[in-house]
Design a protein around this motif. Structure first.
Motif, PDB file in Angstrom:
ATOM      1  N   TYR A 118      31.052  45.228  48.443  1.00  0.00           N
ATOM      2  CA  TYR A 118      31.446  44.236  47.455  1.00  0.00           C
ATOM      3  C   TYR A 118      30.327  43.227  47.266  1.00  0.00           C
ATOM      4  CZ  TYR A 118      36.323  45.739  47.851  1.00  0.00           C
ATOM      5  OH  TYR A 118      37.486  46.453  47.831  1.00  0.00           O
ATOM      6  N   HIS A 155      35.214  35.509  45.183  1.00  0.00           N
ATOM      7  CA  HIS A 155      35.166  36.448  44.074  1.00  0.00           C
ATOM      8  C   HIS A 155      34.511  37.729  44.586  1.00  0.00           C
ATOM      9  CE1 HIS A 155      35.321  33.029  40.844  1.00  0.00           C
ATOM     10  NE2 HIS A 155      36.057  32.766  41.904  1.00  0.00           N
ATOM     11  N   SER A 157      33.568  41.747  43.818  1.00  0.00           N
ATOM     12  CA  SER A 157      33.390  42.757  42.773  1.00  0.00           C
ATOM     13  C   SER A 157      32.941  44.062  43.414  1.00  0.00           C
ATOM     14  CB  SER A 157      32.355  42.303  41.744  1.00  0.00           C
ATOM     15  OG  SER A 157      32.760  41.102  41.129  1.00  0.00           O
ATOM     16  N   HIS A 363      38.008  46.065  38.622  1.00  0.00           N
ATOM     17  CA  HIS A 363      36.897  46.157  39.572  1.00  0.00           C
ATOM     18  C   HIS A 363      36.661  44.884  40.383  1.00  0.00           C
ATOM     19  CE1 HIS A 363      35.305  50.094  38.360  1.00  0.00           C
ATOM     20  NE2 HIS A 363      35.658  49.760  37.127  1.00  0.00           N
ATOM     21  N   SER A 364      37.528  43.896  40.282  1.00  0.00           N
ATOM     22  CA  SER A 364      37.263  42.651  40.998  1.00  0.00           C
ATOM     23  C   SER A 364      38.545  41.985  41.449  1.00  0.00           C
ATOM     24  CB  SER A 364      36.454  41.693  40.110  1.00  0.00           C
ATOM     25  OG  SER A 364      37.235  41.255  39.009  1.00  0.00           O
TER      26      SER A 364
END
Length: 407
Positions: A118, A155, A157, A363-364
């Motif tokens: 990630y 956050h 991703s 995707h996040s």
């Protein structure tokens, strides 16, 4: 075997397995499991200073209209944000299925996803969070602010799509005594187009429930990370139960919750001392506050709005704490530290505090965690508490104690 003929335990698991992002609402409490599908009606939810106060009336009107339009059992489900800066997300679904509590075979391990890489962006960075806690402590020294809850976000991703149904199952399996939920949110528009989003989490905290005239609130305030060593873990629990700082933080919350509920209740029972509850990652101080309603027309959502936001997620006094959050936190909370749940046409319902959660798109993920700052708080300890709270989501993602960061 059809769902109708399933045993209660199997039916609850079937509802979890039947969840589909984009078309379902899922909510599991320690006593019941709920899955809804489709949208019969949407509750109009504007933004603004009075938006939250207007919600119970708006929901009651939509439920009444749905019943008059022939809906058999109208129920409003969804999520309410931290404040009126974003609209609530509440709908009357087409169908609803209910079952008893989720129960899992403990011999079956939680699914472990293959190692994933990630890109991780903390907002704020840890050193900035420490500075924010120190800033909050200075505000308390200089004025009447007694508590403020400061939050962080992560956050994350990934190149591969997020397996949302599996994430939800892992959360439910790891947190069987909590409130596991998944709520569709409005799509987020950006340069790549509109991205569908889902609010998913496993909250340990009941904001309020109503069943007939019976009301229950279970605020949590005062926490300490758990230890893998059983002896150390019990020592931490005992220390939390005797901690002057944490007992003070808890008392601030309990007093405010009781004060908010008393005008609606004929009787109200408030424990003299807190008890301990635990999740896989934390010990919490807990108080179960119960009462009997004066007026049966007061819905569970009306009670939730009267309580929200409690000092457990905002601070005290509320207006000063909210102002401090707006000054110190470098992001908009959205639905984090709001409430998620359901309310039916009779007014019964359950609303959990929206914590230990994330906003997820393909995707996040955007994870959230916060800590209550009171006089005597130490910035490093509050940072450690947020790290422990992140682990509820990170472990459900198969990431253990942390994440592998790709720069």
């Amino acid at each position: 075997m059809t769902a109708r003929n399933m045993a209660p335990q199997a039916l609850a698991t079937h509802l979890l397995e039947s969840y589909e992002a984009g078309s379902s609402f899922f909510f599991a409490s320690p006593r019941r499991t709920m899955l809804t599908r489709g949208t019969f009606a949407t509750v109009p939810c504007p933004v603004g200073a009075n938006a939250l106060a207007e919600l119970p009336g708006r929901v009651a009107a939509v439920l009444r209209d749905a019943r008059e339009a022939g809906h058999d059992i109208p129920v409003a489900v969804g999520a309410v944000p931290f404040d009126g800066s974003v609209p609530a997300q509440l709908v009357v679904p087409m169908t609803i299925q209910r079952a008893g509590p989720l129960e899992f075979d403990t011999a079956i391990p939680v699914h472990r996803a293959p190692p994933a890489r990630y890109t991780v962006q903390p907002v704020p960075r840890p050193e900035e969070y420490l500075h924010g806690v120190a800033q909050a402590l200075r505000l308390m020294q200089a004025g009447p602010l007694r508590k403020v809850v400061l939050s962080r976000s992560l956050h994350l991703s990934a190149a591969t799509p997020i397996n949302l149904p599996q994430l939800l199952r892992n959360l439910a399996q790891r947190n069987p005594t909590g409130y596991t939920f998944a709520v569709d949110l409005p799509a987020q528009a950006d340069a790549a187009g509109a991205r569908p989003r889902t609010l998913v989490g496993a909250s340990p905290e009941l904001l309020v429930s109503r069943s007939g005239l019976q009301v229950l609130a279970n605020p949590l305030a005062g926490s300490i990370p758990r230890s893998a060593d059983p002896i150390e873990d019990q020592e931490r629990a005992a220390g939390l139960l005797a901690s002057p700082k944490d007992l003070h933080e808890h008392a601030v919350v309990i007093d405010a919750v009781a004060e908010a509920l008393r005008p609606y209740c004929k009787t109200l029972e408030v424990p003299a001392k807190p008890s301990l509850v635990n999740t896989p990652t934390l010990w919490h101080l807990s108080s179960r506050i119960s009462g009997e309603l004066l007026d049966p027309s007061i819905s569970s959502l009306a009670l939730a709005v009267a309580l929200h936001p409690t000092p457990a997620v905002c601070g005290y006094p509320t207006e000063l704490a909210h102002k401090a959050i707006g000054t110190i936190e470098p992001f908009d909370r959205g639905f984090y530290t709001g409430t998620v749940g359901w309310c039916d046409a009779t007014g019964d319902g359950q609303w959990a505090v929206t914590i230990r959660c994330a906003e997820v798109d393909e995707h996040s993920l955007r994870l959230f965690a916060g800590a209550g700052i009171v006089a005597g708080s130490k910035p490093e300890s509050e940072l450690a508490e947020t790290e422990a709270k992140f682990r509820t989501m990170l472990q459900a993602m198969g990431l253990g104690q942390g994440v592998e960061v790709q720069s």
